[in-house]
Write a protein that holds these residues in place. Sequence first.
Motif, PDB file in Angstrom:
ATOM      1  N   LEU A   1       0.832  -1.211   0.000  1.00 56.18           N
ATOM      2  CA  LEU A   1       0.000   0.000   0.000  1.00 56.18           C
ATOM      3  C   LEU A   1       0.864   1.256   0.000  1.00 56.18           C
TER       4      LEU A   1
ATOM      5  N   GLU B   1       2.362   2.505  -3.170  1.00 57.18           N
ATOM      6  CA  GLU B   1       1.436   3.173  -4.085  1.00 57.18           C
ATOM      7  C   GLU B   1       0.747   4.375  -3.432  1.00 57.18           C
TER       8      GLU B   1
ATOM      9  N   HIS C   1      -0.704   4.736  -0.343  1.00 52.59           N
ATOM     10  CA  HIS C   1      -1.873   4.540   0.512  1.00 52.59           C
ATOM     11  C   HIS C   1      -1.434   4.177   1.921  1.00 52.59           C
TER      12      HIS C   1
ATOM     13  N   ILE D   1      -9.044   1.542   4.241  1.00 55.25           N
ATOM     14  CA  ILE D   1      -8.058   2.356   3.538  1.00 55.25           C
ATOM     15  C   ILE D   1      -8.798   3.450   2.767  1.00 55.25           C
TER      16      ILE D   1
ATOM     17  N   LEU E   1      -9.245   4.078  -1.507  1.00 53.09           N
ATOM     18  CA  LEU E   1      -8.808   2.929  -2.310  1.00 53.09           C
ATOM     19  C   LEU E   1     -10.021   2.193  -2.867  1.00 53.09           C
TER      20      LEU E   1
ATOM     21  N   ASN F   1     -12.965   9.995   1.443  1.00 52.73           N
ATOM     22  CA  ASN F   1     -12.434  10.131   0.091  1.00 52.73           C
ATOM     23  C   ASN F   1     -12.182  11.593  -0.265  1.00 52.73           C
TER      24      ASN F   1
ATOM     25  N   GLN G   1      -8.898  12.993   1.501  1.00 56.91           N
ATOM     26  CA  GLN G   1      -7.589  12.395   1.214  1.00 56.91           C
ATOM     27  C   GLN G   1      -6.761  13.350   0.377  1.00 56.91           C
TER      28      GLN G   1
END
Length: 154
Positions: free
Chosen positions: A66, A69, A71, A104, A107, A149, A152
């Motif tokens: 994660l 990438e 995350h 997460i 994602l 979301n 982030q």
Amino acid sequence: MTIREASAEWQGTLKEGGGRLRLGSGVFEGAYSFPSRFENGLGTNPEELIGAAHAGCFSMALTFVLGQEGHVARTIRTVAKVHLGATAAGPTITRIELETEAEIPGLQPAEFQRMAETAKTTCLVSRALAGVTTITLKAELAATTATDNENQEV
């Protein structure tokens, strides 16, 4: 490289005897016996410890994948179910089922599945247990709220 150590001591016969398993770090010591390993008796067993090692390793491997990438997981919970079965060679670990659930933010499920599969194949314990006939994975991404979301950073 680092060397980790654990030990076992056994006394008596296979079915009536018993022993103790110890981690080299000293954080765990537990009794084990024929009933705790092959039946439902009290105590721990090597397969349970393999499961703990596999669950811990997989969770860390997934965290690494994660992070590669961009995350960060809020939580990753993994259970490893180690199946002990009978084969022509005798009692054998025949299957390990990894079940993981992670929260997460930002994602997508398809991305998570891909990353979880990568973690399964790159986890040090998965590679060490390659002789196990089947290691399965069930990965579930926990729902996050819409604000997760939106908040982030990109």
